[in-house]
Design a protein around this motif. Sequence first.
Motif, short mmCIF file in Angstrom:
data_model
loop_
_atom_site.label_atom_id
_atom_site.label_comp_id
_atom_site.label_asym_id
_atom_site.label_seq_id
_atom_site.Cartn_x
_atom_site.Cartn_y
_atom_site.Cartn_z
N GLY A 159 -9.85 9.71 -10.96
CA GLY A 159 -11.27 9.04 -11.87
C GLY A 159 -9.91 7.26 -11.35
N SER A 160 -8.95 7.50 -11.31
CA SER A 160 -7.66 6.68 -11.11
C SER A 160 -7.64 6.56 -10.14
CB SER A 160 -6.63 6.39 -12.08
OG SER A 160 -5.39 7.36 -11.67
N LEU A 161 -7.33 7.49 -9.24
CA LEU A 161 -7.04 7.52 -7.48
C LEU A 161 -8.14 7.28 -6.71
CD1 LEU A 161 -5.26 10.94 -7.73
CD2 LEU A 161 -4.20 8.73 -7.43
N GLU A 204 -8.18 4.62 -3.65
CA GLU A 204 -8.64 4.85 -2.37
C GLU A 204 -9.91 4.20 -1.84
OE1 GLU A 204 -7.03 7.57 -0.90
OE2 GLU A 204 -6.43 8.16 -2.79
N ALA A 205 -11.00 3.59 -2.96
CA ALA A 205 -12.35 2.47 -2.38
C ALA A 205 -11.44 1.27 -2.31
CB ALA A 205 -12.64 2.53 -3.40
N LEU A 242 1.00 -1.25 -0.27
CA LEU A 242 0.07 0.06 0.03
C LEU A 242 1.35 1.26 0.05
CD1 LEU A 242 -3.13 0.36 2.02
CD2 LEU A 242 -1.71 2.35 1.80
N ALA A 243 1.68 1.40 0.59
CA ALA A 243 2.80 2.80 0.97
C ALA A 243 3.42 2.39 -0.21
CB ALA A 243 3.67 1.77 1.63
N ARG A 244 3.64 2.19 -1.32
CA ARG A 244 4.77 1.82 -2.55
C ARG A 244 3.37 2.13 -3.78
NH1 ARG A 244 5.88 -2.38 -5.56
NH2 ARG A 244 5.76 -4.68 -3.52
N GLU A 245 2.19 1.93 -3.94
CA GLU A 245 1.42 2.45 -3.79
C GLU A 245 0.80 3.79 -3.73
OE1 GLU A 245 -2.23 -0.08 -4.37
OE2 GLU A 245 -3.49 1.71 -5.76
N GLU A 246 1.27 3.86 -2.85
CA GLU A 246 0.89 5.45 -2.68
C GLU A 246 2.03 6.34 -3.02
OE1 GLU A 246 -2.21 6.65 -1.28
OE2 GLU A 246 -2.81 4.84 -0.17
N LEU A 247 3.03 5.89 -2.84
CA LEU A 247 4.68 6.79 -3.30
C LEU A 247 4.76 6.89 -4.64
CD1 LEU A 247 7.39 5.06 -1.11
CD2 LEU A 247 6.63 7.11 -0.84
N ARG A 248 3.82 6.34 -5.55
CA ARG A 248 3.53 5.70 -7.08
C ARG A 248 2.53 7.16 -6.91
NH1 ARG A 248 4.76 2.82 -11.35
NH2 ARG A 248 5.45 0.80 -10.04
N ARG A 261 10.04 3.01 -2.80
CA ARG A 261 9.35 2.09 -3.51
C ARG A 261 10.41 0.55 -3.75
NH1 ARG A 261 7.91 2.27 -8.12
NH2 ARG A 261 8.25 4.18 -8.90
N GLU A 262 11.92 1.03 -4.09
CA GLU A 262 12.02 -0.07 -4.35
C GLU A 262 12.64 -0.04 -3.06
OE1 GLU A 262 16.41 0.87 -6.63
OE2 GLU A 262 17.06 -1.08 -6.63
N GLU A 263 13.62 0.46 -2.02
CA GLU A 263 13.45 -0.57 -0.63
C GLU A 263 12.58 -1.15 -0.45
OE1 GLU A 263 16.04 -0.86 0.52
OE2 GLU A 263 17.45 1.49 0.44
N LEU A 264 11.23 -0.78 -0.21
CA LEU A 264 10.69 -1.56 0.36
C LEU A 264 9.81 -2.76 -0.13
CD1 LEU A 264 7.21 1.48 0.32
CD2 LEU A 264 7.99 -0.45 2.67
N ARG A 265 10.29 -2.57 -1.42
CA ARG A 265 10.07 -3.63 -1.89
C ARG A 265 11.03 -5.04 -1.35
NH1 ARG A 265 7.72 -5.59 -6.75
NH2 ARG A 265 7.72 -3.30 -7.62
N HIS A 266 12.23 -4.59 -1.19
CA HIS A 266 12.97 -5.76 -0.61
C HIS A 266 12.83 -6.00 0.98
CE1 HIS A 266 16.53 -3.16 -3.21
NE2 HIS A 266 16.53 -3.90 -3.91
N PHE A 267 12.00 -5.60 1.43
CA PHE A 267 10.86 -5.56 2.91
C PHE A 267 10.79 -6.85 2.39
CE2 PHE A 267 8.46 -4.38 5.84
CZ PHE A 267 8.64 -4.51 6.97
N GLU A 268 9.02 -6.59 1.26
CA GLU A 268 8.84 -7.08 1.12
C GLU A 268 9.36 -9.06 1.13
OE1 GLU A 268 6.25 -5.80 -1.47
OE2 GLU A 268 6.02 -3.93 -0.65
#
Lengths: 149, 149
Positions: A90-92, A96-97, A10-16, B12-19
């Motif tokens: 719309g994509s965000l 969120e949902a 989820l954190a990675r998605e938010e960073l993106r 994001r890359e670090e989070l992926r490593h964590f996963e």
Amino acid sequence: VSLLQKMSRLAREELRHFEQVLKVIADRGLSYETVSASRYAQGLHANIRRTEPGRLVDTLVVGALIEARSCERFAKLAPRLDAQLAEFYGSLLKSEARHFEDYLRLAEQYSNGTEVDARLNYFRDVEGALIESPDTDFRFHSGTPSLVA
Amino acid sequence: VSLLQKMSRLAREELRHFEQVLKVIADRGLSYETVSASRYAQGLHANIRRTEPGRLVDTLVVGALIEARSCERFAKLAPRLDAQLAEFYGSLLKSEARHFEDYLRLAEQYSNGTEVDARLNYFRDVEGALIESPDTDFRFHSGTPSLVA
């Protein structure tokens, strides 16, 4: 999949999303400005219980509420924006949902049966008061606009 | 690409490593345990200047050093591990080497010409003292092992 795996994704998605927002800002010749946490988010977090396991459950419930309200706001704003931003919002909104449901499911998983409903009602009252009272900030999540003298 | 974009991607890359690490832990039937920040990382961070622009430059220099030392440790450990872990450590090592250069380039970009070298030397002394002094913790980054009485 564990809580840690889910929250990390989820954190990675938010960073993106953050990176996508930065790109929109740059493409439009705007400049990025740091903002402090909103009164809304701070007010919710201030009501999170201080000790585990209540702290985790409350954090997840607050996460769920913020995602749900963001989703509602994106839905209201999207039709009033240009095509590119409307599509982005719309994509965000869809994320969120999904996050709202993720947070709620995790809260249920890490609590006893009836606790989540009680905490949801509690935080709904807290956020109701925050949203309906005058706020000197005008933000994505803020109270009723109040003019600074 | 801005500092924010680069750091967001790096996060994001670090989070992926964590996963990936969580998956290795689960696959091997081990359990995840929370650890506090190491004396090493805390000791470096305590020496970061408190005000901008020095704070940003120092934070980036410390980031560069931690990545470089992690890279060295992964290289030392990889040959002593089973094939699966050795390959994983090898892939992490390549990221660390890249991140080291990213942090250093950003530090140079956000400072005046000679400052980075001076701060690198300063933090090299700080970390030398941390690595060579006895440490009750035995970690990926710690001082010389010291037995607790």
